[in-house]
Design an enzyme around this catalytic site. Structure first.
Site, PDB file in Angstrom:
ATOM      1  N   ASP A 147      -3.195   0.734 -16.334  1.00  0.00           N
ATOM      2  CA  ASP A 147      -4.274   0.126 -16.910  1.00  0.00           C
ATOM      3  C   ASP A 147      -4.996  -0.608 -16.017  1.00  0.00           C
ATOM      4  OD1 ASP A 147      -5.536  -1.481 -19.448  1.00  0.00           O
ATOM      5  OD2 ASP A 147      -4.383  -3.159 -18.119  1.00  0.00           O
ATOM      6  N   SER A 148      -6.002  -1.408 -16.049  1.00  0.00           N
ATOM      7  CA  SER A 148      -6.938  -1.868 -15.393  1.00  0.00           C
ATOM      8  C   SER A 148      -6.222  -3.283 -15.220  1.00  0.00           C
ATOM      9  CB  SER A 148      -8.221  -1.966 -15.905  1.00  0.00           C
ATOM     10  OG  SER A 148      -7.709  -2.597 -17.656  1.00  0.00           O
ATOM     11  N   GLU A 159      -6.284 -13.570 -19.464  1.00  0.00           N
ATOM     12  CA  GLU A 159      -6.538 -13.337 -18.307  1.00  0.00           C
ATOM     13  C   GLU A 159      -5.953 -14.760 -17.886  1.00  0.00           C
ATOM     14  OE1 GLU A 159      -6.630 -10.414 -15.785  1.00  0.00           O
ATOM     15  OE2 GLU A 159      -6.174  -9.525 -17.326  1.00  0.00           O
ATOM     16  N   GLY A 204     -13.410  -2.217 -18.852  1.00  0.00           N
ATOM     17  CA  GLY A 204     -14.214  -2.180 -20.326  1.00  0.00           C
ATOM     18  C   GLY A 204     -15.435  -2.342 -20.005  1.00  0.00           C
ATOM     19  N   CYS A 244      -3.999   2.157 -20.885  1.00  0.00           N
ATOM     20  CA  CYS A 244      -5.829   1.794 -21.201  1.00  0.00           C
ATOM     21  C   CYS A 244      -6.170   1.897 -22.394  1.00  0.00           C
ATOM     22  CB  CYS A 244      -6.376   1.087 -19.758  1.00  0.00           C
ATOM     23  SG  CYS A 244      -7.881   0.626 -19.642  1.00  0.00           S
ATOM     24  N   ASN A 245      -7.467   1.187 -23.387  1.00  0.00           N
ATOM     25  CA  ASN A 245      -7.746   2.153 -24.198  1.00  0.00           C
ATOM     26  C   ASN A 245      -9.414   2.476 -23.976  1.00  0.00           C
ATOM     27  OD1 ASN A 245      -7.132   0.788 -27.480  1.00  0.00           O
ATOM     28  ND2 ASN A 245      -6.124  -0.106 -25.588  1.00  0.00           N
ATOM     29  N   THR A 246      -9.830   1.693 -22.818  1.00  0.00           N
ATOM     30  CA  THR A 246     -11.441   1.705 -22.473  1.00  0.00           C
ATOM     31  C   THR A 246     -11.248   3.315 -21.256  1.00  0.00           C
ATOM     32  OG1 THR A 246     -11.557  -0.124 -22.066  1.00  0.00           O
ATOM     33  CG2 THR A 246     -12.594   1.485 -20.639  1.00  0.00           C
ATOM     34  N   CYS A 253      -7.287  -2.859 -28.114  1.00  0.00           N
ATOM     35  CA  CYS A 253      -7.180  -3.264 -26.266  1.00  0.00           C
ATOM     36  C   CYS A 253      -6.684  -3.882 -25.559  1.00  0.00           C
ATOM     37  CB  CYS A 253      -8.495  -4.527 -26.139  1.00  0.00           C
ATOM     38  SG  CYS A 253      -8.537  -4.691 -24.211  1.00  0.00           S
ATOM     39  N   HIS A 270      -4.867  -6.029 -23.966  1.00  0.00           N
ATOM     40  CA  HIS A 270      -4.643  -7.811 -23.723  1.00  0.00           C
ATOM     41  C   HIS A 270      -4.494  -8.608 -25.330  1.00  0.00           C
ATOM     42  CE1 HIS A 270      -5.652  -7.468 -19.784  1.00  0.00           C
ATOM     43  NE2 HIS A 270      -6.121  -8.309 -19.574  1.00  0.00           N
TER      44      HIS A 270
END
Ligand code: DGL
Length: 300
Positions: free
Chosen positions: A39-40, A181, A72, A102-104, A213, A215
């Site tokens: 993931d990012s 975050e 994103g 990660c979705n992006t 996403c 998060h």
């Protein structure tokens, strides 16, 4: 002639079966190898957590690209380049399969990575889309995500392939990632921003909302309260873990629960701020994260 399926070959086309031959066909070494998850940043831990719950016998190597987050708001070219580097890093750890948590990155890079990689690779979008299509009763589905994910139109495309009559309403919610975050999961600021974003969806009479996403599952109670009980919230992480379980079985790559364990079961790597990652992970994961190692991802 090359007769082996790609996932039993090394990167140079050499067969892994030949190098570690045993009577099982797919060698134990391969079944015992970890799954790579990336993931990012910390958000993909919501996917790692679900994999740990649904297939606890599997070993994981997690990479969070904390130096280059967010993904994103970046271009497709950049995300494809980053994803290729992360995949090269994970391959050095001999992973048997990769989950793009990660979705992006799933939206922008999954197809490219699948085409270039000789082990199974999955993202989170198919799983989220499938769950949403089976959950909706009125055929009106909302999707929230980063600007990249919503702008790519990928959720709409996949959902409409699965349910051609479905209406999909996307809404980018770029402030949710920094709020999570910052740890503002239950805060009046988050409430205020969420109500503004969600008001667009509320007027569209959706009955299902995809948390597109990594998060957003951490904002589930706020989002659920604001959308009301009539709206089903879909977290793609759960279905992704089940998809991974089935994929590993289909390729005979699933680890036996009683197989002997060499090394750590779960390993965590980041590109920056290892200590911050460790404390965030402690709040999300059921298992203790003893150590997070920092690597220079630009070297891959
Ligand atoms: N992991 C990203 C996603 O799921 C969210 C955070 C970011 O923008 O990097 O799209």
């Amino acid at each position: 002639m090359n007769r082996k399926p790609p996932w039993v070959q090394g990167p140079d086309g050499q067969s892994l079966e030949d190098s570690t031959a045993d009577t099982l066909g797919i060698p134990d070494r391969k079944r015992n190898a970890p799954v790579g998850v990336f993931d990012s940043g910390v958000g993909g831990l919501t996917v790692a957590r679900e994999i740990m719950r649904q297939i606890p016998e599997e070993r994981l190597i997690y990479f969070g690209d904390t130096a280059r987050l967010p993904y994103g708001s970046k271009s497709k070219d950049t995300i494809v380049r980053y994803s290729r580097q992360v995949v090269r890093f994970l391959r050095t750890k001999d992973v048997k399969a990769i989950v793009i948590a990660c979705n992006t990155a799933s939206a922008y890079a999954l197809e490219t990575i699948q085409a270039e990689t000789d082990i199974p690779v999955i993202g989170v979008i198919n799983a989220g889309a499938r769950t949403a299509v089976s959950a909706t009763r009125n055929g009106r589905i909302g999707v929230i995500g980063t600007e990249g994910t919503i702008g790519s139109g990928i959720y709409t495309e996949v959902i409409r392939k699965l349910g051609p009559q479905t209406q999909v309403i996307g809404k980018a919610c770029p402030l949710f990632v920094p709020l999570v975050e910052e740890g503002l999961l239950h805060d009046s600021v988050t409430d205020e921003i969420a109500s503004r974003y969600l008001s667009v969806l509320k007027g569209k009479y959706i009955d299902t909302l995809v948390l597109g996403c990594t998060h957003y599952p951490l904002l589930r109670s706020t989002l659920g309260r604001l959308m009301g009980d009539a709206v089903t919230l879909v977290n793609p992480a759960y279905e992704t873990a089940l998809e991974l379980r089935d994929l590993l079985k289909a390729h005979d790559l699933n680890r036996e629960p009683d197989a002997c364990m060499e090394g750590e079961k779960y390993q965590f790597y980041v590109s920056d701020l290892a200590e911050k990652f460790t404390s965030f992970a402690a709040a999300i994961l059921p298992n203790q994260v003893r150590e997070t190692r920092k690597i220079d991802i630009e070297n891959y």
